[in-house]
Enzyme design. Structure first.
Site, mmCIF file in Angstrom:
data_model
loop_
_atom_site.group_PDB
_atom_site.id
_atom_site.type_symbol
_atom_site.label_atom_id
_atom_site.label_comp_id
_atom_site.label_asym_id
_atom_site.label_seq_id
_atom_site.Cartn_x
_atom_site.Cartn_y
_atom_site.Cartn_z
ATOM 1 N N CYS A 59 0.831 -1.204 0.000
ATOM 2 C CA CYS A 59 0.000 0.000 0.000
ATOM 3 C C CYS A 59 0.871 1.262 0.000
ATOM 4 O O CYS A 59 1.562 1.543 0.986
ATOM 5 C CB CYS A 59 -0.913 -0.039 1.225
ATOM 6 S SG CYS A 59 -1.770 1.501 1.594
ATOM 7 N N CYS A 68 0.136 3.754 2.761
ATOM 8 C CA CYS A 68 0.595 3.201 4.041
ATOM 9 C C CYS A 68 2.090 3.462 4.226
ATOM 10 O O CYS A 68 2.538 3.807 5.325
ATOM 11 C CB CYS A 68 0.338 1.699 4.098
ATOM 12 S SG CYS A 68 -1.398 1.229 4.010
#
Length: 92
Positions: A17, A20
């Protein structure tokens, strides 16, 4: 989470991600700023799929704030450390 006297913020994330990855150092900075008032934890949703499913995680990054074992707030999306600290302070 239920046995601590402090609020606990959990970052649900995954290695693939992009947001993230961007947020990871911001989460660490917020943890440094609030380390005496809030516990910080990370859950890799790929490695702990059951935990993520039980928490109802539908997008990442998602931050969930717990007090006395109960979720009291949730937000999704990356944010900078200042915004994260402000969000936590509003909740606790």
């Amino acid at each position: 989470i239920a046995r601590t006297g402090l609020p606990v913020i959990v970052d649900f994330w995954a290695a693939w991600c992009g947001p993230c990855k961007v947020m990871a150092p911001q989460f660490e900075a917020a943890a440094h700023d609030l380390h005496t008032r809030v516990l910080f934890a990370k859950v890799n949703t790929e490695e702990a799929q059951g935990v993520a499913a039980r928490a109802g995680i539908r997008s990442i990054p998602t931050l969930a704030l717990f007090r006395d074992g109960r979720e009291i707030a949730r937000t999704s999306g990356a944010m900078d450390a200042h915004t994260l600290v402000n969000w936590i302070n509003k909740q606790v």
